[in-house]
Design an enzyme around this catalytic site. Structure first.
Site, PDB file in Angstrom:
ATOM      1  CG  ASP A 206      -2.198   0.822   1.006  1.00 20.78           C
ATOM      2  OD1 ASP A 206      -2.216   1.668   0.092  1.00 20.78           O
ATOM      3  OD2 ASP A 206      -3.167   0.621   1.758  1.00 20.78           O
ATOM      4  N   GLY A 232       3.317   1.074  -2.638  1.00 19.87           N
ATOM      5  CA  GLY A 232       2.857   1.251  -4.004  1.00 19.87           C
ATOM      6  C   GLY A 232       1.371   1.591  -3.989  1.00 19.87           C
ATOM      7  CG  HIS A 252     -16.383  -1.726  -3.396  1.00 19.38           C
ATOM      8  ND1 HIS A 252     -17.139  -1.884  -2.257  1.00 19.38           N
ATOM      9  CD2 HIS A 252     -15.288  -1.026  -3.007  1.00 19.38           C
ATOM     10  CE1 HIS A 252     -16.542  -1.298  -1.234  1.00 19.38           C
ATOM     11  NE2 HIS A 252     -15.417  -0.770  -1.669  1.00 19.38           N
TER      12      HIS A 252
END
Length: 342
Positions: A206, A232, A252
């Site tokens: 992350d 990242g 989503h």
């Protein structure tokens, strides 16, 4: 003799009446959360006056708030006039294991209410309305409003972290040697997975700004020696060669085009015989209540994004060279969709 007038069955009408008032209950729960009523009741029942004295509110108004929420089983009115916590109300405690206090605060925030007032525009246009309302995208607006961002992300955490236990209980991670949690934030899910699979190594992937609390979360779970943090974004290349890539509440948020960018990165990185696990609300019978349908409207309003059915995920994955091999329900509203590279 005059016939008595026929009395119509109004049960459906009053059921709708109660549903229409749902916004009032949302505000009432949010106010109780902000005052910390559940926290002061943690040690036992108290009168409305005693609660008001501890939280700094008006005694009579506090009684009326608690009386209303007792009718919805958030609190319980006792025969002696005191109020007590219920199992439902326990989750409003700030220190509850699966606290929903953050979500309650978020859903009562004036900015959130302002955004929901424009749902009709999104339904008419099929487009996100928040960028039109705020003059910027959702992420930029949050960064420009740190107080609201704090409540927003705390609310998201309330929902997401309550799902960790059910996800880990529903799926066997023990066969995997290396698990990559893609955009995994604080690392709560990865910590749970590594606790269940003591032979596995984990990679939390992350942005640096999102993983600041991860070392303490991983250490508290006792898995810090088996977890590494790699930085990242959603669309960067992923650490290659892992057995399983976990994507929780990511797809989503995106259009099909952006989903395919993320999925293509997984397809490129995944080891031979590896798996991708997508953890999302999977919509099914439209006549059955599912929390994912409400989140779906939220995504429409804020991002122009959507929740999907299993068939929609199957079709989406196929375009990225991935095949659905199973869908496992959990003890929470999310399901685990398993896919392999083809």
């Amino acid at each position: 003799m005059t016939a008595s007038p026929q009395v119509r069955d109004l049960s459906a009408t009053y059921a709708l009446f109660d549903l229409i008032q749902g916004a009032v209950i949302t505000q009432a729960v949010s106010v109780a959360a902000k005052l910390g009523v559940a926290d002061v009741l943690a040690q036992g029942p108290l009168s409305a006056g005693e609660i008001a004295q501890r939280v700094g509110s008006d005694p009579e108004a506090t009684h009326r708030l608690l009386r209303t929420l007792s009718g919805y089983s958030v609190f319980s009115a006792q025969d002696d006039g005191r109020f007590a916590l219920t199992p439902l109300g326990e989750s409003l405690r700030e220190d509850a294991p699966d606290s929903m206090r953050g979500l309650a605060l978020l859903m009562g925030h004036p900015l959130m209410w302002e955004e929901w007032a424009h749902l009709g525009t999104s339904v008419r246009t099929g487009e996100a309305n928040l960028p039109k309302l705020r003059g910027m995208g959702a992420y930029d607006f949050l960064m420009a409003n740190p107080e609201y961002a704090g409540e927003f992300f705390l609310g998201m955490r309330s929902m997401s972290e309550s799902e960790t236990g059910p996800v880990v209980a529903a799926y066997d991670f023990s066969p995997y040697r290396t698990v990559v949690d893609v955009v995994g934030g604080r690392g709560t899910l990865l910590a749970g997975i590594l606790q269940q699979a003591p032979q596995a190594q984990g990679i939390l992937f992350d942005a640096e700004r999102s993983t600041g609390e991860a070392p303490s979360v991983l250490a508290a779970a006792g898995v810090q020696d088996r977890a590494t943090i790699r930085n990242g974004t959603y669309f960067d290349k992923l650490p290659a060669g892992a057995d399983v890539y976990v994507l929780k509440h990511i797809l989503h948020d995106f259009s099909e085009q952006d989903c395919l960018r993320v999925l293509s990165n997984v397809r490129e990185a995944i080891a031979d015989g590896g798996r991708m696990l997508v953890i999302e609300y999977v919509l099914d019978d439209p006549n059955q209540h599912h929390p994912g349908t409400v989140i779906d409207l939220w995504l429409l309003l804020l991002l122009g994004a959507q929740e999907r059915t299993l068939q929609q995920y199957t079709d989406l994955f196929a375009k990225a060279g991935l095949k659905v091999t199973g869908c496992t329900p959990t003890g929470s509203p999310v399901s685990i969709i398993e896919a392999v590279a083809v």
